[in-house]
Design a protein around this motif. Structure first.
Motif, mmCIF file in Angstrom:
data_model
loop_
_atom_site.group_PDB
_atom_site.id
_atom_site.type_symbol
_atom_site.label_atom_id
_atom_site.label_comp_id
_atom_site.label_asym_id
_atom_site.label_seq_id
_atom_site.Cartn_x
_atom_site.Cartn_y
_atom_site.Cartn_z
ATOM 1 N N PHE A 22 7.876 87.667 17.069
ATOM 2 C CA PHE A 22 9.162 88.272 17.395
ATOM 3 C C PHE A 22 9.868 87.591 18.567
ATOM 4 O O PHE A 22 11.083 87.428 18.559
ATOM 5 C CB PHE A 22 8.974 89.765 17.710
ATOM 6 C CG PHE A 22 10.250 90.492 18.010
ATOM 7 C CD1 PHE A 22 11.203 90.649 17.022
ATOM 8 C CD2 PHE A 22 10.509 91.010 19.271
ATOM 9 C CE1 PHE A 22 12.398 91.318 17.275
ATOM 10 C CE2 PHE A 22 11.691 91.676 19.532
ATOM 11 C CZ PHE A 22 12.637 91.831 18.531
ATOM 12 N N LEU A 23 9.110 87.181 19.574
ATOM 13 C CA LEU A 23 9.731 86.619 20.771
ATOM 14 C C LEU A 23 10.564 85.361 20.498
ATOM 15 O O LEU A 23 11.586 85.165 21.161
ATOM 16 C CB LEU A 23 8.665 86.336 21.829
ATOM 17 C CG LEU A 23 8.051 87.583 22.480
ATOM 18 C CD1 LEU A 23 7.029 87.189 23.538
ATOM 19 C CD2 LEU A 23 9.138 88.463 23.094
ATOM 20 N N PRO A 24 10.171 84.484 19.550
ATOM 21 C CA PRO A 24 11.044 83.335 19.271
ATOM 22 C C PRO A 24 12.440 83.732 18.798
ATOM 23 O O PRO A 24 13.409 83.007 19.044
ATOM 24 C CB PRO A 24 10.289 82.572 18.168
ATOM 25 C CG PRO A 24 8.861 82.893 18.425
ATOM 26 C CD PRO A 24 8.868 84.328 18.885
ATOM 27 N N MET A 25 12.573 84.892 18.129
ATOM 28 C CA MET A 25 13.888 85.359 17.708
ATOM 29 C C MET A 25 14.786 85.616 18.910
ATOM 30 O O MET A 25 16.015 85.508 18.825
ATOM 31 C CB MET A 25 13.753 86.639 16.882
ATOM 32 C CG MET A 25 13.038 86.475 15.560
ATOM 33 S SD MET A 25 12.837 88.051 14.692
ATOM 34 C CE MET A 25 14.546 88.518 14.423
ATOM 35 N N LEU A 26 14.171 85.975 20.041
ATOM 36 C CA LEU A 26 14.919 86.224 21.268
ATOM 37 C C LEU A 26 14.872 85.028 22.207
ATOM 38 O O LEU A 26 15.861 84.683 22.850
ATOM 39 C CB LEU A 26 14.354 87.456 21.979
ATOM 40 C CG LEU A 26 14.327 88.760 21.194
ATOM 41 C CD1 LEU A 26 13.623 89.829 21.996
ATOM 42 C CD2 LEU A 26 15.732 89.196 20.838
ATOM 43 N N GLY A 27 13.700 84.397 22.280
ATOM 44 C CA GLY A 27 13.496 83.327 23.249
ATOM 45 C C GLY A 27 14.345 82.100 23.018
ATOM 46 O O GLY A 27 14.951 81.562 23.956
ATOM 47 N N ALA A 84 16.725 92.236 12.822
ATOM 48 C CA ALA A 84 17.971 91.550 13.169
ATOM 49 C C ALA A 84 18.891 92.465 13.966
ATOM 50 O O ALA A 84 19.588 92.019 14.882
ATOM 51 C CB ALA A 84 18.672 91.059 11.898
ATOM 52 N N VAL A 85 18.892 93.744 13.630
ATOM 53 C CA VAL A 85 19.710 94.711 14.383
ATOM 54 C C VAL A 85 19.205 94.820 15.816
ATOM 55 O O VAL A 85 19.991 94.828 16.776
ATOM 56 C CB VAL A 85 19.684 96.088 13.686
ATOM 57 C CG1 VAL A 85 20.249 97.162 14.607
ATOM 58 C CG2 VAL A 85 20.492 96.030 12.398
ATOM 59 N N ILE A 86 17.881 94.911 15.979
ATOM 60 C CA ILE A 86 17.304 94.985 17.328
ATOM 61 C C ILE A 86 17.671 93.744 18.129
ATOM 62 O O ILE A 86 18.080 93.826 19.298
ATOM 63 C CB ILE A 86 15.773 95.142 17.245
ATOM 64 C CG1 ILE A 86 15.409 96.476 16.596
ATOM 65 C CG2 ILE A 86 15.145 95.036 18.634
ATOM 66 C CD1 ILE A 86 13.937 96.648 16.326
ATOM 67 N N ILE A 99 20.064 93.392 21.626
ATOM 68 C CA ILE A 99 19.593 92.728 22.848
ATOM 69 C C ILE A 99 20.569 91.631 23.253
ATOM 70 O O ILE A 99 20.878 91.464 24.444
ATOM 71 C CB ILE A 99 18.175 92.164 22.640
ATOM 72 C CG1 ILE A 99 17.184 93.314 22.455
ATOM 73 C CG2 ILE A 99 17.760 91.293 23.822
ATOM 74 C CD1 ILE A 99 15.781 92.881 22.104
ATOM 75 N N CYS A 100 21.091 90.873 22.280
ATOM 76 C CA CYS A 100 22.085 89.840 22.585
ATOM 77 C C CYS A 100 23.362 90.463 23.142
ATOM 78 O O CYS A 100 23.976 89.926 24.069
ATOM 79 C CB CYS A 100 22.400 89.027 21.337
ATOM 80 S SG CYS A 100 21.137 87.822 20.884
ATOM 81 N N LEU A 101 23.770 91.602 22.581
ATOM 82 C CA LEU A 101 24.960 92.280 23.091
ATOM 83 C C LEU A 101 24.759 92.745 24.531
ATOM 84 O O LEU A 101 25.658 92.634 25.371
ATOM 85 C CB LEU A 101 25.310 93.466 22.195
ATOM 86 C CG LEU A 101 25.985 93.141 20.855
ATOM 87 C CD1 LEU A 101 26.053 94.382 19.978
ATOM 88 C CD2 LEU A 101 27.384 92.582 21.077
#
Length: 257
Positions: free
Chosen positions: A26-31, A116-118, A122-124
């Motif tokens: 999961f972290l690569p989706m954010l990282g 993807a919603v989560i 976080i990006c918002l």
């Protein structure tokens, strides 16, 4: 009908929780989006002084690409998870149940849409910290909905590849493609300011360009209705095609995928 919905909800929940419980997935989706924002937002901020640049904040311009990149990485993760289910025999046993095969695929994609919603929220929030926020609550809802559809679209591609190859190496090999798609798009520069004709042509043919521009319009202003309409159309079309191919492949094979 209620039973089918319950089954879809259970499988979608399983798909999402399995990824959330594995930080390495999961972290690569954010990282990766955060890393790119950190690397380029400051260094390329002078780009906003170019005549015709659509905003005076390069961070707000670049942020849109983070949503799309997260969905792309999520598609790879979804494919890897499905390969794991196939190799462990779970997916084969699932196909032995009376559950419709199309619903089985849909459940996997709903789990990816939830992730993807989560990621989009976080990006918002990251954008809000530096003062970047859509102009209205409706535009926030549009961005979140578009992120969910993009998550389903790219995850459907991962699912098709997973069932086609049954190889985690083959799915993982598509990871560099996510950076190629982002590089040859309008991620770093608007198309109207691309001076190299061949690059502008590639960006115009790249569907990722229109997904980025669909998210970007509510963030920096512009023709939001047109940009988001095109983005939803491309994401939904990609999802429809790949889901049809995936379900067709399952229907034409025995349950021992």
């Amino acid at each position: 009908m209620n039973t089918a919905l319950t089954q879809v909800a259970w499988l979608a929940r399983r798909s999402a929780l399995r990824t959330l419980r594995r930080p390495a997935a999961f972290l690569p989706m954010l990282g990766f989006p955060v890393l790119l924002l950190a690397l380029f937002a400051g260094g390329l901020d002078l780009s906003t002084r170019v005549p015709g640049f659509p905003t005076d904040s390069y961070f707000s311009f670049l942020l849109a690409g983070g949503f799309v990149q997260g969905a792309l990485v999520g598609g790879v993760n979804s494919g890897l998870d499905l390969v794991s289910d196939v190799q462990s025999g779970f997916f084969g046993r699932l196909l032995l149940t009376p559950m419709n095969r199309g619903l089985i695929v849909l459940a996997q994609l709903c789990g990816s849409a939830l992730l993807a919603v989560i990621q989009s929220l976080i990006c918002l929030l990251a954008g809000a910290v530096v003062g970047v926020w859509p102009h209205s609550p409706a535009e926030v809802a549009v961005i979140v909905a578009l992120s969910a559809v993009m998550g389903m679209a790219f995850s459907s591609c991962g699912a098709f590849l997973a069932l086609r190859t049954r190889s985690s190496e083959a799915v993982l090999a598509t990871f560099p493609l996510t950076f190629v798609l982002l590089l040859f798009s309008s991620f770093f520069m608007p198309r109207n300011l691309m001076t190299a004709g061949w690059f502008r042509t590639l960006a115009s043919w790249n569907p990722v360009t229109y997904l980025i521009e669909a998210v970007r319009a509510p963030l920096i202003g512009g023709n939001v209705a047109h940009a988001t309409g095109v983005g939803f159309g491309i994401a939904a079309g990609l999802a429809a095609v790949t889901v049809s191919l995936t379900v067709g492949r399952l229907s034409s094979r025995t349950v021992t995928v």
